[in-house]
Design a protein around this motif. Structure first.
Motif, mmCIF file in Angstrom:
data_model
loop_
_atom_site.group_PDB
_atom_site.id
_atom_site.type_symbol
_atom_site.label_atom_id
_atom_site.label_comp_id
_atom_site.label_asym_id
_atom_site.label_seq_id
_atom_site.Cartn_x
_atom_site.Cartn_y
_atom_site.Cartn_z
ATOM 1 N N THR A 177 46.043 -28.581 21.710
ATOM 2 C CA THR A 177 45.477 -29.148 20.472
ATOM 3 C C THR A 177 44.258 -30.007 20.800
ATOM 4 O OG1 THR A 177 47.708 -29.186 19.548
ATOM 5 C CG2 THR A 177 46.044 -30.475 18.396
ATOM 6 N N LEU A 178 44.388 -30.818 21.838
ATOM 7 C CA LEU A 178 43.244 -31.632 22.262
ATOM 8 C C LEU A 178 42.061 -30.751 22.618
ATOM 9 C CD1 LEU A 178 44.900 -34.379 24.509
ATOM 10 C CD2 LEU A 178 43.597 -34.777 22.424
ATOM 11 N N LEU A 179 42.358 -29.688 23.358
ATOM 12 C CA LEU A 179 41.302 -28.761 23.786
ATOM 13 C C LEU A 179 40.603 -28.150 22.570
ATOM 14 C CD1 LEU A 179 40.347 -27.824 26.577
ATOM 15 C CD2 LEU A 179 41.877 -25.877 26.378
ATOM 16 N N LEU A 180 41.393 -27.797 21.568
ATOM 17 C CA LEU A 180 40.807 -27.200 20.359
ATOM 18 C C LEU A 180 39.975 -28.237 19.588
ATOM 19 C CD1 LEU A 180 43.890 -25.094 19.253
ATOM 20 C CD2 LEU A 180 41.676 -24.184 19.943
ATOM 21 N N LEU A 181 40.482 -29.464 19.547
ATOM 22 C CA LEU A 181 39.722 -30.520 18.871
ATOM 23 C C LEU A 181 38.393 -30.784 19.596
ATOM 24 C CD1 LEU A 181 42.506 -33.147 18.018
ATOM 25 C CD2 LEU A 181 41.199 -31.784 16.392
ATOM 26 N N TRP A 182 38.460 -30.637 20.911
ATOM 27 C CA TRP A 182 37.274 -30.919 21.722
ATOM 28 C C TRP A 182 36.336 -29.710 21.839
ATOM 29 C CZ3 TRP A 182 40.276 -33.618 26.300
ATOM 30 C CH2 TRP A 182 40.745 -34.871 25.847
ATOM 31 N N SER A 183 36.752 -28.612 21.273
ATOM 32 C CA SER A 183 35.929 -27.407 21.389
ATOM 33 C C SER A 183 34.723 -27.469 20.466
ATOM 34 C CB SER A 183 36.753 -26.165 21.049
ATOM 35 O OG SER A 183 37.751 -26.006 22.008
ATOM 36 N N ARG A 184 34.755 -28.371 19.521
ATOM 37 C CA ARG A 184 33.577 -28.501 18.661
ATOM 38 C C ARG A 184 32.834 -29.773 19.061
ATOM 39 N NH1 ARG A 184 34.678 -32.352 14.902
ATOM 40 N NH2 ARG A 184 36.841 -32.741 14.409
ATOM 41 N N PRO A 185 31.565 -29.839 18.727
ATOM 42 C CA PRO A 185 30.781 -30.994 19.154
ATOM 43 C C PRO A 185 31.314 -32.277 18.539
ATOM 44 C CG PRO A 185 29.398 -29.287 18.174
ATOM 45 C CD PRO A 185 30.797 -28.881 17.949
ATOM 46 N N LYS A 186 31.071 -33.404 19.232
ATOM 47 C CA LYS A 186 31.410 -34.711 18.672
ATOM 48 C C LYS A 186 30.591 -34.907 17.407
ATOM 49 C CE LYS A 186 32.184 -36.983 23.085
ATOM 50 N NZ LYS A 186 31.649 -37.951 24.015
ATOM 51 N N PRO A 187 31.013 -35.752 16.492
ATOM 52 C CA PRO A 187 30.262 -35.985 15.260
ATOM 53 C C PRO A 187 28.785 -36.290 15.518
ATOM 54 C CG PRO A 187 32.360 -37.091 15.143
ATOM 55 C CD PRO A 187 32.274 -36.504 16.506
ATOM 56 N N ALA A 188 28.498 -37.147 16.533
ATOM 57 C CA ALA A 188 27.107 -37.501 16.817
ATOM 58 C C ALA A 188 26.323 -36.277 17.275
ATOM 59 C CB ALA A 188 27.054 -38.577 17.879
ATOM 60 N N GLU A 189 26.981 -35.473 18.174
ATOM 61 C CA GLU A 189 26.332 -34.259 18.674
ATOM 62 C C GLU A 189 26.087 -33.291 17.536
ATOM 63 O OE1 GLU A 189 28.805 -32.661 21.683
ATOM 64 O OE2 GLU A 189 28.757 -34.473 22.897
ATOM 65 N N ALA A 190 27.056 -33.182 16.655
ATOM 66 C CA ALA A 190 26.953 -32.247 15.544
ATOM 67 C C ALA A 190 25.769 -32.625 14.652
ATOM 68 C CB ALA A 190 28.232 -32.257 14.720
ATOM 69 N N GLU A 191 25.654 -33.940 14.442
ATOM 70 C CA GLU A 191 24.538 -34.391 13.623
ATOM 71 C C GLU A 191 23.211 -34.021 14.273
ATOM 72 O OE1 GLU A 191 24.766 -38.560 12.742
ATOM 73 O OE2 GLU A 191 26.767 -38.274 11.850
ATOM 74 N N HIS A 192 23.181 -34.192 15.611
ATOM 75 C CA HIS A 192 21.958 -33.927 16.353
ATOM 76 C C HIS A 192 21.616 -32.428 16.322
ATOM 77 C CE1 HIS A 192 18.846 -34.466 19.310
ATOM 78 N NE2 HIS A 192 19.370 -33.482 20.014
ATOM 79 N N TRP A 225 44.149 -27.599 32.097
ATOM 80 C CA TRP A 225 45.179 -27.556 33.143
ATOM 81 C C TRP A 225 46.545 -28.026 32.608
ATOM 82 C CZ3 TRP A 225 46.952 -25.496 37.286
ATOM 83 C CH2 TRP A 225 48.024 -26.105 37.955
ATOM 84 N N MET A 226 46.501 -29.103 31.837
ATOM 85 C CA MET A 226 47.767 -29.635 31.295
ATOM 86 C C MET A 226 48.431 -28.625 30.347
ATOM 87 S SD MET A 226 46.740 -33.598 30.573
ATOM 88 C CE MET A 226 48.085 -34.671 31.007
ATOM 89 N N ALA A 227 47.601 -27.961 29.544
ATOM 90 C CA ALA A 227 48.157 -26.954 28.626
ATOM 91 C C ALA A 227 48.800 -25.812 29.419
ATOM 92 C CB ALA A 227 47.063 -26.416 27.721
ATOM 93 N N LEU A 228 48.078 -25.352 30.414
ATOM 94 C CA LEU A 228 48.572 -24.238 31.240
ATOM 95 C C LEU A 228 49.876 -24.626 31.943
ATOM 96 C CD1 LEU A 228 47.541 -21.385 32.165
ATOM 97 C CD2 LEU A 228 46.718 -22.526 34.237
ATOM 98 N N TRP A 229 49.856 -25.774 32.572
ATOM 99 C CA TRP A 229 51.028 -26.246 33.333
ATOM 100 C C TRP A 229 52.197 -26.580 32.393
ATOM 101 C CZ3 TRP A 229 52.604 -25.491 37.943
ATOM 102 C CH2 TRP A 229 53.580 -26.292 38.519
ATOM 103 N N GLY A 230 51.850 -27.132 31.247
ATOM 104 C CA GLY A 230 52.889 -27.476 30.268
ATOM 105 C C GLY A 230 53.631 -26.241 29.773
ATOM 106 N N THR A 290 55.791 -28.531 23.173
ATOM 107 C CA THR A 290 54.728 -29.525 22.945
ATOM 108 C C THR A 290 54.050 -29.934 24.259
ATOM 109 O OG1 THR A 290 56.463 -31.201 22.952
ATOM 110 C CG2 THR A 290 55.596 -30.541 20.797
ATOM 111 N N ASN A 291 54.730 -29.746 25.394
ATOM 112 C CA ASN A 291 54.110 -30.109 26.680
ATOM 113 C C ASN A 291 52.848 -29.284 26.937
ATOM 114 O OD1 ASN A 291 56.377 -31.618 26.800
ATOM 115 N ND2 ASN A 291 57.207 -30.715 28.674
ATOM 116 N N GLY A 292 52.796 -28.076 26.377
ATOM 117 C CA GLY A 292 51.576 -27.266 26.487
ATOM 118 C C GLY A 292 50.746 -27.346 25.213
ATOM 119 N N ALA A 293 51.426 -27.442 24.079
ATOM 120 C CA ALA A 293 50.712 -27.394 22.795
ATOM 121 C C ALA A 293 49.899 -28.656 22.525
ATOM 122 C CB ALA A 293 51.709 -27.163 21.666
#
Lengths: 421, 260
Positions: free
Chosen positions: B241-256, B205-210, B234-237
């Motif tokens: 960027t956060l969304l893209l970083l969060w698009s992959r599993p967390k390190p713990a999840e990835a290990e699992h 939502w923040m990316a879209l609104w930004g 940058t208000n959208g980017a």
């Protein structure tokens, strides 16, 4: 080691590239003003604000300058009673002889440090084109006798001053106040000053206003003639209650937009570029211009420009300019840029003989910027970096706007004839 | 999508946004002058010429930094950009008039994005993520407060937007009410993004609104106003960027998910 070297290499490459660019940018910067362009300081000291002695006097015009005005002053202490005594004949300051009086509204300026008091005496029922003589009295402490001339009725010729941005450079402000006094002394047909805003650097600090008000006393002529102010609100006094306390809330509270009719044939619409331009204010502007379509001369005064000489355009461009063009406004007076400008006539974003001309940008006492004179709307127009005030000469056949420098030189003259509406 | 691809997408999104910001800020300074000029000249007492030279130099410097940000070793350029943007923010706070106390927060996404880029390009993902979260939270929080305080410029955006998009003139009272609601929503998402969870919907939502509100500057005053829009990219980017970083599993999840 290799990693360290790559970081070092990155740092060196970036430093060289950016330094070279910065140097090129600095060397290719357009010429600006130097210190030698500043005005010399004066040695003026205004009326001392102490006790209940009336000081920091000003006279405010709003909608009906032929018949009404507000005389305001400051006192250091709260007076039990403040009164304006006035008459259409000079009484040499003998307060018992004035035929009329008006009690003033008294209140404290909203400020943590400067604890002084405003006094507003609203007078109405005045006769048009008449000299009124008056004395301000607070708890027995009286000012000297001043006078002013009310606005005309009917289809009258007269003169008016316009200027904005009297902030930040006190020496320059005093110089321009002396210039306005000189203009008033040499040309008694001048009736008032329409101010385009940015009186002070911080409109929420009474300390700044204190200086402005004291300096404003310099506009009074040697024989005591006061120059009425038709105030417009600038961005530097956008917030806080002081502006309304200084000028007795011109226009409605929270809006500060209104129309002034001088005589039958001159309309000045004062707008506020610190609030929504496209909402109620656009409705007001359209109504006023439509209702006064029979008035020969129509001008607007607001702070942030639609066609700026330095900065980027404000909301006026989107919301007010279409109305100016629809109703064939003669001149829009703009401030804010700290430079002198007159655009070519503009219609629909292009140069057009039947367009609207934009004049001003603010030179009543702030350091002047270097204008961007390569903008298209200055082709056939004027720009300069000089302190200035505009003098409007209003006659039945011609509206003339002269831009006068702090040295008293007429830098630019614009003339326009009545147009069809 | 592999994690390395996501990382690359995230870092390139941020690089691109900071580079565009450099170009826009430089263009704005060259076209109209910036807050540093006003501050140094009118408040500090520099000569106009000296302040102009500094701003022009900075504008050229920013334009050189823009391509350097795309280099693998972008940190020196990013540090310079962040330093200038922070300096300009301080100057804007000093010279601004309408609720200027909100300026540092409102521009946080802009001046923190290059710092996050430095962290990200040095594989310091967690500090980068929090710099991005704090930056965009500051921007939304302060813009939200400006909306609740009824920033007149925002009211005009809504009125003009109604005319252009719906062909209807929105009354000022209606625009003001809508603006209050927008402000409350902005404040809510600003607080939500600081919750130590990966709230992807909030970031989306923040990316879209930004991006939408940055683009509104062009919608409002035409293409000539492009620096105003790009300065806010940058208000959208940042949330993107956060969304893209969060698009992959967390390190713990990835290990699992992909045990060695």
């Amino acid at each position: 080691m290799k990693r360290l070297n790559s970081h070092r290499a990155a740092l060196i490459v970036t430093a060289i590239a950016v330094s070279a660019a910065v140097l090129i940018g600095a060397l290719t910067a357009p010429p600006g003003l130097g210190a030698a362009d500043r005005n010399p300081d004066g040695s003026y000291v205004g009326t001392r604000v102490e006790g209940t002695t009336p000081a920091q006097w000003r006279l405010i015009w709003e909608e009906d300058p032929a018949h009404a005005a507000t005389v305001s002053w400051t006192t250091a202490e709260q007076p039990k009673k403040s009164t304006l005594v006035y008459d259409s004949e000079a009484r040499q300051g003998d307060v018992t002889k004035y035929r009329f009086h008006a009690d003033a509204t008294v209140g404290q300026y909203t400020d943590d440090e400067v604890r002084t008091w405003y006094n507003h005496a609203e007078i109405s029922g005045l006769k048009a084109s008449t000299t009124y003589w008056f004395v301000m009295v607070s708890d027995g402490a009286a000012s000297r006798e001043f006078h002013f001339v009310t606005g005309p009725e009917g289809d009258a010729d007269f003169k008016l001053l316009y200027g904005g941005d009297s902030r930040s450079d006190r020496d320059a402000r005093r110089t321009m106040n002396r210039r306005m006094r000189a203009l008033l002394e040499e040309d008694p047909e001048i009736l008032a000053l329409a101010h385009g805003g940015d009186y002070v650097a911080n409109g929420e600090e009474m300390e700044d206003w204190d200086e402005w008000l004291t300096d404003h006393e310099l506009t009074v002529t040697a024989d005591g003639r006061m120059l009425p102010v038709i105030p417009g609100r600038g961005n530097h006094e956008a917030g806080g209650p002081l502006y309304d306390q200084i000028f007795n809330t011109p226009g409605k509270k929270g809006g500060n937009f209104y129309r002034t009719l001088i005589g039958e044939q001159f309309l000045l619409v004062t707008l506020n570029s610190n609030i929504s331009a496209g909402g109620d204010q656009a409705d007001f502007l359209e109504t006023i211009l439509k209702d006064n379509s029979g008035v020969r001369w129509q001008c607007a005064n607001y702070h942030r420009p639609a066609y700026p000489a330095v900065k980027s355009p404000g909301s006026a461009l989107e919301h007010w300019v279409p109305l100016f063009e629809k109703y064939n406004l003669d001149v829009a007076f703009e401030s804010d840029g700290h430079t002198l400008k007159r655009t070519c006539p503009i219609r629909a974003g292009k140069k057009a003989d039947d367009g609207v001309v934009y004049i001003g940008e603010g030179g009543l006492g702030v350091k002047q910027r270097t204008p961007k004179d390569d903008r298209w709307y200055f082709e056939g127009g004027v720009t300069a970096s000089t302190l200035h005030v505009q003098k409007l000469t209003v006659t039945k056949s011609m509206l003339t706007v002269e831009s006068i420098t702090d040295a008293g030189k007429v830098y630019d003259t614009f003339e326009t004839k009545p147009r069809k509406r | 999508m592999s994690s390395s691809t996501d990382d690359r997408a995230a870092i390139w999104t941020l690089r691109g946004a900071v580079a565009l910001t450099c170009v826009a800020v430089a263009a704005r300074m060259l076209m109209y002058g910036g807050p540093v000029l006003s501050w140094l000249w009118l408040n500090v007492g520099w000569s106009e010429q000296a302040a102009l030279r500094l701003e022009h130099g900075a504008a050229f410097g920013l334009m050189v930094c823009a391509p350097l940000l795309c280099w693998r070793k972008a940190w020196p350029a990013a540090a310079l950009v962040s330093g200038w943007l922070l300096f300009a923010t301080v100057a804007e706070t000093a010279t601004g008039t309408w609720h200027s106390e909100l300026t540092p927060g409102a521009l946080a996404a802009r001046w923190l994005a290059p710092v996050a880029l430095i962290a990200l390009s040095m594989n310091k993902e967690r500090p980068a993520e929090w710099l991005l979260r704090i930056g965009i939270a500051g921007t939304f929080l302060c813009h939200g407060l400006e909306a609740v305080f009824h920033n007149p410029q925002f009211i005009d955006y809504l009125i003009r937007g109604g005319e252009l998009l719906a062909g209807t003139r929105v009354e000022e009272t209606v625009a003001t009410t809508v603006l209050t609601a927008i402000g409350v929503l902005d404040i809510a998402v600003a607080l939500a993004i600081l919750v130590p969870k990966r709230l992807r919907a909030v970031a989306f939502w923040m990316a879209l609104w930004g991006f939408l509100t940055a683009a509104a500057r062009v919608l409002y005053m035409g293409w000539g106003n492009w620096p105003e829009a790009l300065m806010r990219v940058t208000n959208g980017a940042v949330p993107l960027t956060l969304l893209l970083l969060w698009s992959r599993p967390k390190p713990a999840e990835a290990e699992h998910e992909t045990p060695e």
